[in-house]
Design a protein around this motif. Structure first.
Motif, PDB file in Angstrom:
ATOM      1  N   VAL A 113     -19.894 -60.925 -22.668  1.00  0.00           N
ATOM      2  CA  VAL A 113     -19.270 -59.609 -22.657  1.00  0.00           C
ATOM      3  C   VAL A 113     -19.748 -58.781 -21.474  1.00  0.00           C
ATOM      4  CG1 VAL A 113     -19.044 -57.439 -23.925  1.00  0.00           C
ATOM      5  CG2 VAL A 113     -18.923 -59.614 -25.151  1.00  0.00           C
ATOM      6  N   GLU A 114     -21.059 -58.824 -21.192  1.00  0.00           N
ATOM      7  CA  GLU A 114     -21.590 -58.038 -20.076  1.00  0.00           C
ATOM      8  C   GLU A 114     -20.924 -58.437 -18.770  1.00  0.00           C
ATOM      9  OE1 GLU A 114     -25.633 -57.448 -17.394  1.00  0.00           O
ATOM     10  OE2 GLU A 114     -25.721 -58.655 -19.231  1.00  0.00           O
ATOM     11  N   GLY A 115     -20.781 -59.745 -18.546  1.00  0.00           N
ATOM     12  CA  GLY A 115     -20.163 -60.215 -17.315  1.00  0.00           C
ATOM     13  C   GLY A 115     -18.720 -59.768 -17.198  1.00  0.00           C
ATOM     14  N   ALA A 116     -17.984 -59.802 -18.318  1.00  0.00           N
ATOM     15  CA  ALA A 116     -16.596 -59.362 -18.307  1.00  0.00           C
ATOM     16  C   ALA A 116     -16.499 -57.871 -17.990  1.00  0.00           C
ATOM     17  CB  ALA A 116     -15.940 -59.666 -19.651  1.00  0.00           C
ATOM     18  N   ILE A 117     -17.410 -57.077 -18.563  1.00  0.00           N
ATOM     19  CA  ILE A 117     -17.412 -55.635 -18.297  1.00  0.00           C
ATOM     20  C   ILE A 117     -17.721 -55.369 -16.826  1.00  0.00           C
ATOM     21  CG2 ILE A 117     -18.632 -53.475 -18.775  1.00  0.00           C
ATOM     22  CD1 ILE A 117     -18.946 -54.452 -21.669  1.00  0.00           C
ATOM     23  N   ARG A 118     -18.703 -56.074 -16.296  1.00  0.00           N
ATOM     24  CA  ARG A 118     -19.047 -55.878 -14.883  1.00  0.00           C
ATOM     25  C   ARG A 118     -17.876 -56.256 -13.977  1.00  0.00           C
ATOM     26  NH1 ARG A 118     -24.153 -54.561 -13.543  1.00  0.00           N
ATOM     27  NH2 ARG A 118     -25.803 -54.824 -15.116  1.00  0.00           N
ATOM     28  N   SER A 119     -17.174 -57.338 -14.306  1.00  0.00           N
ATOM     29  CA  SER A 119     -16.010 -57.727 -13.509  1.00  0.00           C
ATOM     30  C   SER A 119     -14.957 -56.633 -13.523  1.00  0.00           C
ATOM     31  CB  SER A 119     -15.425 -59.038 -14.037  1.00  0.00           C
ATOM     32  OG  SER A 119     -16.347 -60.103 -13.881  1.00  0.00           O
ATOM     33  N   SER A 120     -14.729 -56.050 -14.697  1.00  0.00           N
ATOM     34  CA  SER A 120     -13.764 -54.957 -14.812  1.00  0.00           C
ATOM     35  C   SER A 120     -14.207 -53.749 -13.997  1.00  0.00           C
ATOM     36  CB  SER A 120     -13.601 -54.568 -16.286  1.00  0.00           C
ATOM     37  OG  SER A 120     -12.757 -53.452 -16.422  1.00  0.00           O
ATOM     38  N   MET A 121     -15.506 -53.457 -14.033  1.00  0.00           N
ATOM     39  CA  MET A 121     -16.021 -52.308 -13.289  1.00  0.00           C
ATOM     40  C   MET A 121     -15.908 -52.526 -11.783  1.00  0.00           C
ATOM     41  SD  MET A 121     -19.372 -51.416 -15.614  1.00  0.00           S
ATOM     42  CE  MET A 121     -19.964 -50.117 -14.511  1.00  0.00           C
ATOM     43  N   VAL A 122     -16.127 -53.760 -11.329  1.00  0.00           N
ATOM     44  CA  VAL A 122     -15.980 -54.046  -9.904  1.00  0.00           C
ATOM     45  C   VAL A 122     -14.528 -53.844  -9.468  1.00  0.00           C
ATOM     46  CG1 VAL A 122     -16.011 -55.913  -8.192  1.00  0.00           C
ATOM     47  CG2 VAL A 122     -17.981 -55.545  -9.679  1.00  0.00           C
ATOM     48  N   CYS A 123     -13.573 -54.256 -10.313  1.00  0.00           N
ATOM     49  CA  CYS A 123     -12.161 -53.998 -10.005  1.00  0.00           C
ATOM     50  C   CYS A 123     -11.902 -52.494  -9.898  1.00  0.00           C
ATOM     51  CB  CYS A 123     -11.269 -54.618 -11.077  1.00  0.00           C
ATOM     52  SG  CYS A 123     -11.211 -56.425 -11.047  1.00  0.00           S
ATOM     53  N   GLN A 124     -12.514 -51.723 -10.803  1.00  0.00           N
ATOM     54  CA  GLN A 124     -12.371 -50.270 -10.736  1.00  0.00           C
ATOM     55  C   GLN A 124     -13.013 -49.736  -9.448  1.00  0.00           C
ATOM     56  OE1 GLN A 124     -10.611 -48.331 -12.900  1.00  0.00           O
ATOM     57  NE2 GLN A 124     -10.037 -50.267 -13.869  1.00  0.00           N
ATOM     58  N   GLY A 125     -14.138 -50.335  -9.057  1.00  0.00           N
ATOM     59  CA  GLY A 125     -14.781 -49.918  -7.812  1.00  0.00           C
ATOM     60  C   GLY A 125     -13.913 -50.208  -6.602  1.00  0.00           C
TER      61      GLY A 125
END
Length: 476
Positions: A244-256
């Motif tokens: 889950v953490e990795g998926a959240i970070r991937s989503s946040m990088v897309c937002q970045g």
């Protein structure tokens, strides 16, 4: 060897121990050599290719849940796998297994595990995989890593087709201990001189009879036992299974990524300067996405990044996150080469177009001159270019052969080549993966090198020397 539980210290002690040809170094597969469970990759790929029905997929998941709840024994789980594969041609299944390895498992290999394997190989040890997984899961991994022997669970076959039964007993529990005894007898070695690396308490039977038991990514029960017995306990961080953490970070990088594009647009609206807008995008991409990804950089040779601009920066390509790393390093006045396929990517495509990236059609060599003309125009305008001379991403840290385009460009435009060596950027987002793994990435920036003003023969020799310097830095 003293009981030091730091991976770097353990590896250093191992590498500095005396060579002992023939001693056994045995490794489990799942969660020891690869992150997660290899069988999951097989199920995923079968589902992706439409080779398993929804009902069949649900059945596999139910079996794993029942095993996890201890409602069925491991041999029952394996027997069901054998039944599901009944009638399949063994050669076709092995071909499929190699596809699964190349698409999924190669990128899931722990970098630390590969380092251990190589250390044992240099010491002359015999590399043996001992796993409860099937031959189809184990053999492609063993072939890639150069193992000498594989002891695993075998599926029965007759006339080139699988029978739906196991051949002999599973290589599990006491079966692994028996496999260890067999390989020791076969090679005239003592298990008291052997290593065994594993993550699971299911492997205690073999751990108890080797002289060098080593616990890797320990499951809770084994972690407790390892602490009580003072066994070396190693934790690998370079790869993670889906989480889950990795998926959240991937989503946040897309937002970045989107955020940096918005910042660039705002800068353009205020200044009407494409250069300032693109520089703002680059610096924001590096800072924001690094923070969201949990990316830290350890850089040797910072001073060479600004020593001579414009320049042609070359880098070894291991991950989509390389773009974030380069943005954090270079920060301004740089244009990247990227593959043509990204043009239509709904997230990355618009960003790369706005940044002025040069899209390269790798399947159309005739377009190379147009790409070089675009890059030359960029340099004339005072901007640098960033190029991966391997031409594609790698699934490991191994460096592919360099193509000459970047070097020809630097020679023609009389600007320096600056090699940027990314030691482990694949730890963040390996090729074929989607979940970001926080990591500290080592970077070595080599001194700028000039290629202009030399004969063709000298030019080719200098390229070869640069590539060798790059390889030396990568393994250093």
């Amino acid at each position: 060897m003293s009981m030091d539980h730091s991976f770097s210290s353990y590896l250093n002690q191992l590498e500095n121990s005396d060579p002992a040809p023939g001693r056994l170094a045995m490794f489990d597969l799942d969660r020891t050599l690869v992150a997660g469970y290899s069988f999951h990759a097989f199920i995923f790929e079968r589902a992706r290719q439409g080779l398993v029905t929804t009902r069949g997929l649900a059945g596999h998941l139910r079996q794993f849940v029942e095993y996890g709840l201890q409602r069925i024994e491991f041999n029952q789980l394996l027997q069901q796998v054998a039944v599901d594969m009944q009638g399949m041609a063994t050669a076709e299944v092995m071909d499929f297994a190699r596809q699964v390895f190349k698409k999924h498992l190669q990128a899931s290999l722990y970098r630390e595990a590969r380092q251990l394997v190589e250390a044992h190989r240099r010491l002359g040890h015999r590399l043996v995989m001992v796993t409860s997984a099937t031959r189809f899961q184990a053999q492609p991994v063993a072939d890639f890593l150069g193992f000498d022997d594989v002891f695993c669970t075998e599926l029965g076959a007759r006339g080139g087709r699988l029978t739906g039964r196991l051949r002999g007993k599973p290589c599990f529990g006491e079966g692994k201990a028996n496999a260890g005894r067999r390989v020791a007898r076969r090679n005239g070695q003592s298990l008291r001189d052997a290593w065994f690396y594993t993550d699971s308490a299911d492997d205690l039977a073999l751990l108890d009879i080797v002289g060098q038991p080593v616990v890797v990514n320990a499951q809770p029960q084994l972690a407790t036992l390892a602490s009580e017995r003072d066994w070396p306990t190693l934790k690998f961080h370079s790869r993670r299974a889906l989480n889950v953490e990795g998926a959240i970070r991937s989503s946040m990088v897309c937002q970045g990524l989107i955020g940096s594009a918005v910042a660039g647009a705002a800068t353009y609206a205020r200044t009407l300067s494409p250069v300032q807008a693109r520089n703002r995008m680059t610096s924001m991409l590096g800072d924001m996405c690094s923070a969201f990804a949990g990316l830290e950089l350890e850089v040797d040779g910072w001073q060479f990044l600004e020593a001579a601009r414009p320049a042609v920066f070359i880098f070894n390509h291991q991950s989509y996150m390389d773009a974030v790393i380069l943005a954090q390093l270079l920060r301004h006045d740089v244009t990247a080469f990227c593959k043509q396929e990204l043009w239509n990517n709904p997230v990355i495509g618009p960003y790369m177009r706005a940044s002025g990236a040069i899209f390269v059609d790798r399947h159309n060599p005739a377009a190379a001159r147009a790409h070089m003309r675009s890059a030359a125009d960029v340099i004339r305008a005072g901007r640098s270019v960033a190029i991966a001379p391997e031409g594609t991403r790698s699934s490991t840290e191994a460096l592919g052969p360099f193509e000459r385009g970047a070097f020809v460009l630097a020679r023609k435009m009389e600007v320096p080549i600056v090699p940027v060596v990314l030691h482990n950027s694949g730890d963040i987002l390996p090729k074929g993966k989607f979940c970001i793994n926080p990591a500290t990435v080592r970077v070595t920036v080599l001194p700028p090198a000039n290629l202009h003003g030399c004969s063709r023969q000298d030019f080719m020799a200098r390229i070869g020397g640069l590539e060798q310097n790059y390889r030396d830095a990568l393994v250093g």
